[in-house]
Design an enzyme around this catalytic site. Structure first.
Site: not given
Length: 186
Positions: A47, A17, A39
């Site tokens: 995350w 990512y 998000e």
């Protein structure tokens, strides 16, 4: 190779990512929706956890197809609350469906989220701080955009989530100065 954070062999999705998405401009409407969903689900969590569940989210939210999610029924919503492999938070699930409906309404009215964003941010903001700990979690732009998102009807997009969203879609590039991925594009 120095990344914004040390490479972690236990976190290959996070490394991928970072190297290929974070801070790279991508204003495709479905990608914007995907990042908005991810998000908002990340809020209060790591995350890494969200990335580990990303494919499950993709399946649960119809490939992040805004039009399809906007048509989710109350029965489909109930199924999401039971779905293993995603974060089963009722408020976040409701916000994800709501936000798809808001985007669909915008599309019907001839507007797109990417246009709203690029009107406010005509060029990506390049920061390149010295170290990862210098990256802010919000700024005046994200606070103002969060207010605008709320006026438009989006949910679960406060200033911190909005800042992370802007980084995710490449409108803010916070790769550190020494990161070899700071100028790459998708």
């Amino acid at each position: 190779m120095k990344r914004c954070f040390p490479k972690n062999d236990d976190a290959p999705l996070l490394t991928k990512y970072h190297d290929h998405e974070w801070g790279k401009l991508n204003l495709n409407e479905n990608y914007l929706y995907e990042m908005m969903v991810l998000e908002s689900f990340q809020s209060g969590l790591s995350w890494q956890l969200v990335l580990d569940k990303r494919e499950n989210f993709r399946q649960a939210f119809a490939g992040f197809n805004v039009e399809r999610v906007a048509r989710f029924t109350s029965n489909q919503r109930k199924q999401l609350l039971k779905k293993r492999g995603i974060i089963r938070n009722q408020r976040k699930i409701d916000a994800a469906i709501n936000n798809a409906r808001v985007m669909t309404k915008m599309h019907r009215e001839g507007h797109q989220l990417c246009t709203v964003l690029t009107t406010l941010i005509p060029q990506p903001i390049i920061n390149h701080p010295q170290q990862f700990t210098d990256i802010p979690t919000q700024n005046r732009l994200s606070r103002n955009l969060a207010k605008e998102f709320k006026e438009i009807g989006f949910q679960f997009m406060g200033p911190v989530t909005t800042y992370s969203f802007l980084e995710a879609v490449g409108l803010i590039n916070d790769h550190i100065e020494d990161c070899p991925f700071k100028y790459t594009t998708t």
